[in-house]
Design an enzyme around this catalytic site. Structure first.
Site, PDB file in Angstrom:
ATOM      1  N   CYS A   2      20.293   0.315   4.691  1.00 29.12           N
ATOM      2  CA  CYS A   2      20.299   1.004   5.974  1.00 29.12           C
ATOM      3  C   CYS A   2      20.918   2.388   5.804  1.00 29.12           C
ATOM      4  O   CYS A   2      21.232   2.820   4.690  1.00 29.12           O
ATOM      5  CB  CYS A   2      21.100   0.213   7.007  1.00 29.12           C
ATOM      6  SG  CYS A   2      20.558  -1.499   7.196  1.00 29.12           S
ATOM      7  N   ARG A  50      18.500   0.662  10.712  1.00 33.82           N
ATOM      8  CA  ARG A  50      18.336  -0.626  10.042  1.00 33.82           C
ATOM      9  C   ARG A  50      17.014  -0.765   9.315  1.00 33.82           C
ATOM     10  O   ARG A  50      15.943  -0.508   9.875  1.00 33.82           O
ATOM     11  CB  ARG A  50      18.459  -1.778  11.044  1.00 33.82           C
ATOM     12  CG  ARG A  50      18.493  -3.131  10.332  1.00 33.82           C
ATOM     13  CD  ARG A  50      18.649  -4.294  11.271  1.00 33.82           C
ATOM     14  NE  ARG A  50      18.886  -5.519  10.505  1.00 33.82           N
ATOM     15  CZ  ARG A  50      18.499  -6.729  10.861  1.00 33.82           C
ATOM     16  NH1 ARG A  50      17.871  -6.894  12.006  1.00 33.82           N
ATOM     17  NH2 ARG A  50      18.750  -7.781  10.103  1.00 33.82           N
ATOM     18  N   ASN A  75      25.824  -0.468   5.355  1.00 39.19           N
ATOM     19  CA  ASN A  75      24.663  -0.155   4.522  1.00 39.19           C
ATOM     20  C   ASN A  75      24.811  -0.919   3.220  1.00 39.19           C
ATOM     21  O   ASN A  75      25.766  -0.700   2.478  1.00 39.19           O
ATOM     22  CB  ASN A  75      24.605   1.356   4.254  1.00 39.19           C
ATOM     23  CG  ASN A  75      23.553   1.721   3.216  1.00 39.19           C
ATOM     24  OD1 ASN A  75      22.569   1.011   3.028  1.00 39.19           O
ATOM     25  ND2 ASN A  75      23.772   2.834   2.526  1.00 39.19           N
ATOM     26  N   GLY A  76      23.870  -1.831   2.937  1.00 39.16           N
ATOM     27  CA  GLY A  76      23.933  -2.544   1.668  1.00 39.16           C
ATOM     28  C   GLY A  76      23.647  -4.019   1.806  1.00 39.16           C
ATOM     29  O   GLY A  76      23.030  -4.467   2.785  1.00 39.16           O
ATOM     30  N   GLU A  77      24.097  -4.776   0.817  1.00 44.58           N
ATOM     31  CA  GLU A  77      23.927  -6.219   0.805  1.00 44.58           C
ATOM     32  C   GLU A  77      25.169  -6.867   0.203  1.00 44.58           C
ATOM     33  O   GLU A  77      25.705  -6.376  -0.796  1.00 44.58           O
ATOM     34  CB  GLU A  77      22.712  -6.641  -0.047  1.00 44.58           C
ATOM     35  CG  GLU A  77      21.379  -6.060   0.394  1.00 44.58           C
ATOM     36  CD  GLU A  77      20.848  -6.658   1.688  1.00 44.58           C
ATOM     37  OE1 GLU A  77      21.413  -7.680   2.138  1.00 44.58           O
ATOM     38  OE2 GLU A  77      19.887  -6.105   2.242  1.00 44.58           O
ATOM     39  N   ASP A 100      24.732 -11.074   6.604  1.00 40.48           N
ATOM     40  CA  ASP A 100      25.970 -10.749   5.876  1.00 40.48           C
ATOM     41  C   ASP A 100      26.878  -9.791   6.638  1.00 40.48           C
ATOM     42  O   ASP A 100      28.071  -9.707   6.353  1.00 40.48           O
ATOM     43  CB  ASP A 100      25.655 -10.195   4.495  1.00 40.48           C
ATOM     44  CG  ASP A 100      24.657  -9.039   4.499  1.00 40.48           C
ATOM     45  OD1 ASP A 100      24.146  -8.699   5.584  1.00 40.48           O
ATOM     46  OD2 ASP A 100      24.375  -8.489   3.425  1.00 40.48           O
ATOM     47  N   SER A 363      15.951  -3.255 -10.023  1.00 46.10           N
ATOM     48  CA  SER A 363      15.817  -2.263 -11.088  1.00 46.10           C
ATOM     49  C   SER A 363      16.658  -2.678 -12.294  1.00 46.10           C
ATOM     50  O   SER A 363      17.480  -3.591 -12.205  1.00 46.10           O
ATOM     51  CB  SER A 363      16.247  -0.876 -10.601  1.00 46.10           C
ATOM     52  OG  SER A 363      17.655  -0.733 -10.699  1.00 46.10           O
ATOM     53  N   GLY A 364      16.475  -1.986 -13.404  1.00 43.59           N
ATOM     54  CA  GLY A 364      17.228  -2.286 -14.625  1.00 43.59           C
ATOM     55  C   GLY A 364      18.377  -1.336 -14.876  1.00 43.59           C
ATOM     56  O   GLY A 364      18.914  -1.311 -15.990  1.00 43.59           O
TER      57      GLY A 364
END
Length: 629
Positions: A2, A50, A75-77, A100, A363-364
């Site tokens: 977000c 959002r 903003n995030g997880e 969360d 991603s790596g």
């Protein structure tokens, strides 16, 4: 994923105009196309955009705690939110949503700022406590998610996920910081220690700031750091098994989503490892996305295609053509301040491709920093061994003199390009590594500046905070210090900034499993021989992944996400390069010796030297200055 923004008054409880917060949201609408919310109270205003990933219908923001005593924009997880939720419920907390965000609110009310230590995830959030009348601004351990701040003349603090949100506030001064220009010329990005605008800050990774209405803004407080001071013990087999366990945990924890999920796949070790472990954990084919180039020597789609075929992924591929230089203005607008990592272009393109099929992509990024995968790190490891053979009193005058007179042979085979190595060996390990990371070294930068800019720069040099960071690193060796600097300086300033802005520009959430802090802490404790063997970095990771990946994927030379910038600047962008150095916005600043810049540009266009990275830096700097007005 977000976008957040807000206003907080540190001098009393002056009202906050909700329309102003709403405008600060609107300029970053790409970060949150699924909803926008604003909440205000005396002395504070919070705004949220959002992109719905988890609990799609039930977690709008700004979000109030169950008792209404705290408000959050996030903003995030948080990947361990379900475990935290169960722990908090056992202690009496109640929840109205399945996401969360509400867990962060309950964790704050139970543990205060210590809640940060319990969060496993990527995040930047603002949490206002109505009882204590405090605002907590916090950023995740590695700096995956950004947070910009500025204190205005009236004592208010404004903040936002992107600089453009602060620029939407009419009271923010737009004065360029010349020291940020020095930083940018050195590194190709403006590091988190500074901003292109005076008075604007970036909350450092692993830090928080607790604001009060009746006190000036305090300094940021560090709540997490990585240490290289201890060493894991065990055989290669045992340590490899532990590493593989951490890798699996990191990948599977980031596969939780209520929307389509996939992965970026370049065909290198890191992204291939992530895809292999996703395929192992997923009952459905993994969706993978790859970008290639129409210049064969830069194209890795063959390797990505092999991994996709091996794991039966739903594979999507697109080729970036030579005409993609037209995206220069688009890139400049994404980053707000100058950013010259040319791999931003293919990262943007692969994000566009991914967004056509998924909302979340793994991603790596992170393994090179954690396990010593950059060539400069293996060079640093060997150079430190050479430095140990000669006293500094002998090294500096002898090798420094040789380095000064040795020609810069850009066109020659790599073994003959010894100038940088000689100058590096003459310096301390910290100074040498600064040279290895720099896009433009101190001698070249000094030759570019006008007398007026040298006066503005004063005694400051971009390398100074970098060297100080390495000198103060919790580390045992030169390799430790180099990795620490990459994790604390290069990773948040360049890599994570690039991925955040390019992915969010298309409303895509990018997750970095290889930056799980438990994995980072394990990597930092590995013995050096488990990280580097000879010229091979990421040694233990490559051994651990042998059961999953072919040998030529694991051990082929590292390529990176490169672009044909040098060719573009000799072809379709040649005229633009000439204009930038001779008559554009950049030339009018008076900061540079334009005759010298013009000579370097002509030498590059003629093919007698390669100045592509410098010219690209100047081009992106000019575009940013024009946008900043």
């Amino acid at each position: 994923m977000c976008g957040i923004t807000g206003i907080f008054h540190t001098e009393g409880l002056k009202p906050v105009d909700p329309d102003r917060v709403s405008r600060m949201c609107a300029v970053a609408a790409h970060r949150g196309p699924d909803g926008q919310g604003v909440w205000t109270a005396p002395g504070v205003g919070l705004g949220h955009l959002r992109l719905a990933i988890i609990d799609l219908a039930g977690s709008p923001q700004p979000m109030a705690s169950a008792d209404g005593a705290a408000m959050l924009v996030f903003n995030g997880e948080i990947y361990n939110f379900r475990e935290l939720r169960r722990e908090l419920q056992a202690e009496g907390a109640t929840f109205r949503t399945d996401g969360d965000s509400e867990v962060i609110l309950a964790a704050w009310q139970r543990w205060g700022v210590d809640c940060l230590q319990r969060l496993n995830g990527m995040f930047a959030f603002a949490l206002y406590d109505l009882r204590q009348r405090t605002l907590l601004l916090a950023r995740d351990r590695l700096g995956v998610k950004p947070l910009h701040m500025a204190t205005l003349s009236d004592g208010s603090v404004i903040f936002g996920s992107e600089l453009k949100q602060l620029l939407a506030h009419p009271s923010l001064r737009r004065e360029i910081d010349p020291l940020a220009v020095e930083d940018y010329l050195a590194w190709g990005f403006v590091p988190d220690t500074r901003s292109i605008l005076k008075g604007v800050e970036k909350l450092p990774a692993g830090h928080y700031r607790l604001l009060r209405h009746d006190a000036p803004p305090p300094p940021s407080v560090q709540w997490w750091d990585v240490s290289f001071e201890r060493r894991e013990r065990g055989s290669e087999a045992d340590l490899g098994a532990h590493l593989l366990h951490h890798l699996r945990e990191a990948v599977t924890s980031r596969m939780v989503a209520d929307v389509p999920l996939g992965a970026f796949l370049s065909g290198g070790v890191d992204s291939s490892s992530v895809v292999a472990l996703m395929a192992e954990a997923s009952p459905e084919p993994v969706k993978t996305c790859t970008i290639g180039f129409d210049v064969r020597t830069l194209d890795e789609t063959e390797y990505a295609g092999r991994i996709a075929a091996q794991y039966g992924t739903e594979h999507h591929q697109r080729i970036v053509g030579a005409d993609d230089f037209a995206l220069v203005d688009t890139l400049a607008a994404m980053f707000d301040e100058p950013f010259a990592d040319a791999s931003a272009l293919p990262t943007y393109r692969v994000s566009q491709l991914a967004r056509e099929h998924v909302t979340v992509a793994l991603s790596g990024d992170g393994a090179d920093e954690a396990f010593a995968g950059y060539r400069r790190q293996t060079f640093q490891h060997r150079e430190e061994q050479v430095r140990g053979l000669f006293p500094a009193a002998l090294r500096r005058p002898l090798l420094g003199t040789l380095g000064a007179v040795y020609p810069k042979l850009d066109w020659a085979p790599r073994p003959l390009r010894a100038k940088t190595t000689l100058l590096s060996l003459a310096a301390s390990g910290e100074e040498g590594y600064a040279r290895a990371l720099a896009v433009t070294g101190p001698e070249l930068r000094a030759s570019l500046y006008s007398d007026e800019f040298r006066r503005l720069r004063g005694a400051y040099r971009a390398e100074q905070p970098f060297v100080a960071l390495m000198q103060g690193a919790p580390a045992q060796s030169g390799l430790d210090k180099a990795q620490y600097a990459d994790l604390k300086f290069y990773l948040p300033g360049d890599i994570l900034t690039k991925v955040d802005r390019t992915s969010m520009a298309v409303s895509l959430e990018a997750r970095e499993p290889l930056l799980d802090h438990r994995l980072i802490e394990f990597g930092a404790a590995l013995p050096e021989r488990m990280r580097v063997r000879g010229a091979t970095g990421k040694w233990l990771m490559k051994q651990a992944m042998r059961r999953y990946l072919p040998e030529d994927i694991l051990f082929r030379p590292k390529m990176g996400f490169v672009t044909p910038i040098a060719a573009w600047l000799r072809g379709p962008l040649a005229g633009e390069a000439r204009r930038v150095v001779s008559g554009g916005t950049l030339a009018r600043t008076g900061w540079f010796d334009t005759a010298h810049l013009a000579a370097l540009t002509e030498a590059h266009i003629a093919g007698t030297s390669d100045h592509s990275r410098l010219i690209w830096q100047l081009l992106m700097l000019e575009r940013s200055l024009a946008l900043l007005g």
